[in-house]
Design an enzyme around this catalytic site. Structure first.
Site, PDB file in Angstrom:
ATOM      1  N   ASP A  52       5.211   0.722  11.965  1.00  0.00           N
ATOM      2  CA  ASP A  52       3.981   0.084  11.485  1.00  0.00           C
ATOM      3  C   ASP A  52       3.847  -1.376  11.927  1.00  0.00           C
ATOM      4  O   ASP A  52       2.834  -2.019  11.654  1.00  0.00           O
ATOM      5  CB  ASP A  52       3.906   0.167   9.947  1.00  0.00           C
ATOM      6  CG  ASP A  52       3.498   1.559   9.476  1.00  0.00           C
ATOM      7  OD1 ASP A  52       3.151   2.394  10.326  1.00  0.00           O
ATOM      8  OD2 ASP A  52       3.524   1.796   8.249  1.00  0.00           O
ATOM      9  N   CYS A  68      -4.324  12.827  13.267  1.00  0.00           N
ATOM     10  CA  CYS A  68      -4.991  11.532  13.221  1.00  0.00           C
ATOM     11  C   CYS A  68      -4.717  10.841  14.544  1.00  0.00           C
ATOM     12  O   CYS A  68      -3.986  11.383  15.383  1.00  0.00           O
ATOM     13  CB  CYS A  68      -4.539  10.704  12.029  1.00  0.00           C
ATOM     14  SG  CYS A  68      -2.880  10.115  12.173  1.00  0.00           S
ATOM     15  N   ARG A 126      -8.692  -0.121   5.219  1.00  0.00           N
ATOM     16  CA  ARG A 126      -7.835   0.891   4.579  1.00  0.00           C
ATOM     17  C   ARG A 126      -6.527   0.273   4.094  1.00  0.00           C
ATOM     18  O   ARG A 126      -5.904   0.789   3.172  1.00  0.00           O
ATOM     19  CB  ARG A 126      -7.491   2.007   5.582  1.00  0.00           C
ATOM     20  CG  ARG A 126      -8.626   2.972   5.834  1.00  0.00           C
ATOM     21  CD  ARG A 126      -8.136   4.121   6.680  1.00  0.00           C
ATOM     22  NE  ARG A 126      -6.814   4.514   6.260  1.00  0.00           N
ATOM     23  CZ  ARG A 126      -5.846   4.954   7.076  1.00  0.00           C
ATOM     24  NH1 ARG A 126      -6.079   5.077   8.357  1.00  0.00           N
ATOM     25  NH2 ARG A 126      -4.668   5.281   6.602  1.00  0.00           N
ATOM     26  N   ARG A 136       0.929  14.709  13.259  1.00  0.00           N
ATOM     27  CA  ARG A 136       1.348  14.494  11.878  1.00  0.00           C
ATOM     28  C   ARG A 136       1.324  15.758  11.003  1.00  0.00           C
ATOM     29  O   ARG A 136       0.537  15.870  10.055  1.00  0.00           O
ATOM     30  CB  ARG A 136       0.518  13.370  11.245  1.00  0.00           C
ATOM     31  CG  ARG A 136       0.665  12.085  12.019  1.00  0.00           C
ATOM     32  CD  ARG A 136      -0.019  10.933  11.363  1.00  0.00           C
ATOM     33  NE  ARG A 136       0.783  10.321  10.331  1.00  0.00           N
ATOM     34  CZ  ARG A 136       0.438   9.214   9.684  1.00  0.00           C
ATOM     35  NH1 ARG A 136      -0.684   8.621   9.970  1.00  0.00           N
ATOM     36  NH2 ARG A 136       1.208   8.704   8.761  1.00  0.00           N
ATOM     37  N   ILE A 191       8.750   7.154  16.550  1.00  0.00           N
ATOM     38  CA  ILE A 191       8.283   7.846  15.340  1.00  0.00           C
ATOM     39  C   ILE A 191       7.019   8.681  15.601  1.00  0.00           C
ATOM     40  O   ILE A 191       6.970   9.846  15.230  1.00  0.00           O
ATOM     41  CB  ILE A 191       8.018   6.836  14.187  1.00  0.00           C
ATOM     42  CG1 ILE A 191       9.237   5.923  13.976  1.00  0.00           C
ATOM     43  CG2 ILE A 191       7.641   7.576  12.901  1.00  0.00           C
ATOM     44  CD1 ILE A 191      10.467   6.572  13.427  1.00  0.00           C
ATOM     45  N   LYS A 238       0.850  -1.214   0.000  1.00  0.00           N
ATOM     46  CA  LYS A 238       0.000   0.000   0.000  1.00  0.00           C
ATOM     47  C   LYS A 238       0.875   1.249   0.000  1.00  0.00           C
ATOM     48  O   LYS A 238       0.647   2.181  -0.767  1.00  0.00           O
ATOM     49  CB  LYS A 238      -0.896  -0.022   1.238  1.00  0.00           C
ATOM     50  CG  LYS A 238      -1.547   1.318   1.556  1.00  0.00           C
ATOM     51  CD  LYS A 238      -2.392   1.272   2.798  1.00  0.00           C
ATOM     52  CE  LYS A 238      -1.672   1.514   4.089  1.00  0.00           C
ATOM     53  NZ  LYS A 238      -1.227   2.907   4.330  1.00  0.00           N
ATOM     54  N   ASN A 239       1.896   1.257   0.840  1.00  0.00           N
ATOM     55  CA  ASN A 239       2.700   2.478   0.991  1.00  0.00           C
ATOM     56  C   ASN A 239       3.628   2.733  -0.196  1.00  0.00           C
ATOM     57  O   ASN A 239       4.219   3.802  -0.307  1.00  0.00           O
ATOM     58  CB  ASN A 239       3.491   2.437   2.307  1.00  0.00           C
ATOM     59  CG  ASN A 239       2.588   2.656   3.506  1.00  0.00           C
ATOM     60  OD1 ASN A 239       1.407   2.937   3.354  1.00  0.00           O
ATOM     61  ND2 ASN A 239       3.135   2.522   4.708  1.00  0.00           N
ATOM     62  N   ARG A 253      -3.936  10.622   4.689  1.00  0.00           N
ATOM     63  CA  ARG A 253      -2.916  11.671   4.630  1.00  0.00           C
ATOM     64  C   ARG A 253      -2.091  11.644   3.356  1.00  0.00           C
ATOM     65  O   ARG A 253      -1.589  12.665   2.911  1.00  0.00           O
ATOM     66  CB  ARG A 253      -1.952  11.491   5.799  1.00  0.00           C
ATOM     67  CG  ARG A 253      -2.414  12.047   7.085  1.00  0.00           C
ATOM     68  CD  ARG A 253      -1.364  11.785   8.112  1.00  0.00           C
ATOM     69  NE  ARG A 253      -0.045  12.229   7.697  1.00  0.00           N
ATOM     70  CZ  ARG A 253       0.394  13.475   7.790  1.00  0.00           C
ATOM     71  NH1 ARG A 253      -0.362  14.393   8.298  1.00  0.00           N
ATOM     72  NH2 ARG A 253       1.610  13.791   7.381  1.00  0.00           N
ATOM     73  N   SER A 296      11.525  12.044   7.262  1.00  0.00           N
ATOM     74  CA  SER A 296      10.099  11.823   7.002  1.00  0.00           C
ATOM     75  C   SER A 296       9.936  11.077   5.677  1.00  0.00           C
ATOM     76  O   SER A 296      10.509  11.464   4.658  1.00  0.00           O
ATOM     77  CB  SER A 296       9.366  13.163   6.929  1.00  0.00           C
ATOM     78  OG  SER A 296       8.178  13.053   6.178  1.00  0.00           O
ATOM     79  N   VAL A 297       9.131  10.029   5.711  1.00  0.00           N
ATOM     80  CA  VAL A 297       8.868   9.238   4.504  1.00  0.00           C
ATOM     81  C   VAL A 297       8.105  10.096   3.489  1.00  0.00           C
ATOM     82  O   VAL A 297       8.528  10.285   2.348  1.00  0.00           O
ATOM     83  CB  VAL A 297       8.050   7.967   4.872  1.00  0.00           C
ATOM     84  CG1 VAL A 297       7.601   7.223   3.617  1.00  0.00           C
ATOM     85  CG2 VAL A 297       8.856   7.058   5.786  1.00  0.00           C
TER      86      VAL A 297
HETATM   87  C1  UD1 Z   1       4.562   6.915   6.326  1.00  0.00           C
HETATM   88  C2  UD1 Z   1       3.690   5.687   6.180  1.00  0.00           C
HETATM   89  C3  UD1 Z   1       3.201   5.229   7.550  1.00  0.00           C
HETATM   90  C4  UD1 Z   1       4.398   5.042   8.498  1.00  0.00           C
HETATM   91  C5  UD1 Z   1       5.297   6.272   8.503  1.00  0.00           C
HETATM   92  C6  UD1 Z   1       6.563   6.056   9.303  1.00  0.00           C
HETATM   93  C7  UD1 Z   1       2.679   5.945   4.022  1.00  0.00           C
HETATM   94  C8  UD1 Z   1       1.467   6.223   3.223  1.00  0.00           C
HETATM   95  N1  UD1 Z   1       2.571   6.008   5.331  1.00  0.00           N
HETATM   96  O1  UD1 Z   1       3.743   7.946   6.865  1.00  0.00           O
HETATM   97  O2  UD1 Z   1       2.496   4.001   7.379  1.00  0.00           O
HETATM   98  O3  UD1 Z   1       3.909   4.796   9.786  1.00  0.00           O
HETATM   99  O4  UD1 Z   1       5.668   6.619   7.169  1.00  0.00           O
HETATM  100  O5  UD1 Z   1       7.264   4.972   8.814  1.00  0.00           O
HETATM  101  O6  UD1 Z   1       3.714   5.627   3.472  1.00  0.00           O
HETATM  102  N2  UD1 Z   1       6.641  14.704  10.512  1.00  0.00           N
HETATM  103  C9  UD1 Z   1       6.813  16.050  10.767  1.00  0.00           C
HETATM  104  N3  UD1 Z   1       6.633  16.931   9.731  1.00  0.00           N
HETATM  105  C10 UD1 Z   1       6.320  16.524   8.475  1.00  0.00           C
HETATM  106  C11 UD1 Z   1       6.174  15.142   8.215  1.00  0.00           C
HETATM  107  C12 UD1 Z   1       6.342  14.249   9.256  1.00  0.00           C
HETATM  108  O7  UD1 Z   1       7.086  16.442  11.886  1.00  0.00           O
HETATM  109  O8  UD1 Z   1       6.183  17.374   7.576  1.00  0.00           O
HETATM  110  C13 UD1 Z   1       6.812  13.736  11.613  1.00  0.00           C
HETATM  111  C14 UD1 Z   1       5.573  12.878  11.836  1.00  0.00           C
HETATM  112  O9  UD1 Z   1       4.645  13.532  12.667  1.00  0.00           O
HETATM  113  C15 UD1 Z   1       6.174  11.654  12.473  1.00  0.00           C
HETATM  114  C16 UD1 Z   1       7.518  11.514  11.775  1.00  0.00           C
HETATM  115  O10 UD1 Z   1       7.795  12.805  11.218  1.00  0.00           O
HETATM  116  O11 UD1 Z   1       6.384  11.879  13.835  1.00  0.00           O
HETATM  117  C17 UD1 Z   1       7.546  10.495  10.658  1.00  0.00           C
HETATM  118  O12 UD1 Z   1       6.455  10.702   9.788  1.00  0.00           O
HETATM  119  P1  UD1 Z   1       6.556  10.344   8.237  1.00  0.00           P
HETATM  120  O13 UD1 Z   1       7.756   9.517   8.007  1.00  0.00           O
HETATM  121  O14 UD1 Z   1       6.392  11.580   7.452  1.00  0.00           O
HETATM  122  O15 UD1 Z   1       5.261   9.449   8.047  1.00  0.00           O
HETATM  123  P2  UD1 Z   1       4.242   9.453   6.839  1.00  0.00           P
HETATM  124  O16 UD1 Z   1       4.948   9.712   5.569  1.00  0.00           O
HETATM  125  O17 UD1 Z   1       3.067  10.298   7.179  1.00  0.00           O
END
Ligand code: UD1
Length: 417
Positions: free
Chosen positions: A306, A118, A398, A123, A328, A22-23, A94, A165-166
């Protein structure tokens, strides 16, 4: 409201075919905005993917599912493009924010709803916006929307993320695909799903190199007909491996790549889980005398957040006190109160959970709060005495394709009512 009913303590056996990731699928779907004609194969039929496809259709792309081939055809014929991602489509998922980078790169403007918080934490998207601004975008926030423009197009630059951040790494990659010159992204995420997205972007003609946590993007996109098979879902695989370690005489897995789950395999082995492992094949057996372990969730190649909720169930069956440090997301122990109601002995202090085992779990009526928390309740239900009834199963839908069918095929007593 629909529920999932599980009669626990059944011995599972059989084979599970793991779906596409999915991701991986979500950012690759967003990347199709940059191309003309794309076929994506091995996509999981889960609600987050359907929501992203609805978003692409709203933007003006033509999307056609080929269910038998587990694939989707997407055409961007550049007519009637709407560079907007509305609240109704981004609030439930998201990853909708991932259309920001490609819309901005290709059409020089985008209006994308802020995703909001969420269950697992606030996030924010500040890191996404940080990267886009570095690439030359002008960004305002108005009425709950990100309004971005780049009248003269985006330009290559150096983006050094303050935190990993992913999603922000994916948006930076997608936006830099049409930027002039070279973009270097530092301190970025390097999850297998990001590597898959890079594989897709390379097929469009980009030159992308990865060195540690540094990605360099140059070259020019040449839109053409592209076919891409997404990688299999490492989190789904990890989830069912844990199910197997808890319950199975023997479960085997198809459509997998074990090279993406080295940390997970190492963790399960340390706990004493019995497995036979080859590159594209694993057998897992119910493992008695499980050992306690301490783990920390970390960006890849660390242990994935995850899978945190799922490994916690295995820890309830290990002898002694195990510990999870969640690094995380700030609020990712929402499953714990429900697990305690089932008899688990778990204490939480800040971002650390201490799990004492082994404890016998008993079935209960429980409430799912997010995707991975929900599936941890399923795992708990599989080993609990008597019946577990899980509410709010839309979370599961989902991200887990055919969960009920896959477990039923392995002789679990599970049904949706
Ligand atoms: C993706 C995955 C999710 C997984 C997460 C961490 C998808 C669709 N989702 O989510 O399943 O749990 O990676 O492996 O691929 N953050 C900030 N600012 C930002 C962005 C993120 O502070 O602009 C923080 C987030 O709140 C969190 C951390 O960075 O604490 C990591 O988040 P991130 O890696 O961005 O997760 P997602 O991409 O949302």
């Amino acid at each position: 409201m629909r529920k999932l009913l599980i009669e626990g303590k059944k011995t599972l056996s059989g084979s599970i075919e793991i779906s596409g990731s999915k991701n991986s699928t979500l950012p690759i779907l967003a990347a199709t905005i940059l191309n003309n004609k794309t076929v994506i194969k091995n996509i999981p039929y889960v609600n987050d993917v359907f929501t992203m496809v609805d978003l692409l259709k709203f933007i003006g792309l033509k999307c056609h599912f080929l269910k038998k081939q587990k694939s989707i055809q997407i055409t961007n014929d550049k007519t009637n493009i709407n560079t907007v991602a509305p609240y109704k489509l981004v609030k439930t998922m998201r990853a909708g924010v991932l259309v920001l980078g490609p819309l901005l790169a290709k059409y020089k403007k985008a209006k994308v709803s802020l995703p909001g918080g969420c269950a697992i934490g606030t996030r924010p998207v500040d890191l996404h916006l940080f990267a886009l601004k570095k690439l030359g975008a002008k960004i305002k926030i108005k009425n709950g929307y990100i309004i971005a423009s780049a009248e003269k197009g985006l330009h290559g630059t150096n983006i050094k993320f303050p935190n990993i951040s992913v999603g922000a790494t994916e948006n930076a990659l997608l936006a830099s695909a049409l930027a002039t010159g070279t973009t270097v992204i530092e301190n970025c995420a390097i999850e297998p799903e990001i590597q898959d997205l890079i594989g897709f972007l390379r097929k469009m003609g980009l030159k992308i190199t990865i060195l540690g946590r540094k990605i360099s993007v140059s070259g020019k996109i040449e839109p053409k007909k592209i076919s891409h098979k997404v990688i299999s879902d490492r989190i789904e695989l990890g989830t069912y491996l844990i199910a197997g370690a808890l319950t199975s005489k023997k479960i085997t897995f198809k459509n997998i790549d074990t090279s993406f789950i080295k940390k997970e395999i190492e963790t399960l082995k340390t706990m004493g889980v019995k497995m036979n492992i080859k590159k594209n094949y694993i057998e897992v057996f119910r493992s008695n005398n499980l050992k306690k372990i301490n783990i920390k969730t970390q960006p890849y190649p660390g242990f994935p957040t995850d899978l945190q909720a799922q490994i916690m169930i295995l820890m309830t069956q290990a002898t002694g006190q195990s510990k999870i440090t969640e690094n995380i997301f700030e609020n990712r122990f929402m499953h714990v109160p429900e697990l305690r109601r089932m008899g688990a002995k778990i204490e939480i202090r800040n971002n650390v959970a201490n799990i004492s085992g082994p404890s016998s779990l008993t079935g209960a009526e429980v409430m799912a709060t997010d995707l991975r928390a929900s599936v941890s309740l399923v795992l708990a239900g599989l080993i609990a005495d008597k019946r577990t009834s899980i509410n709010r199963i839309y979370h599961l839908e989902r991200g887990y394709q055919d969960l009920e069918k896959k477990l039923k095929n392995c002789k679990a007593s599970i049904k949706k009512v």
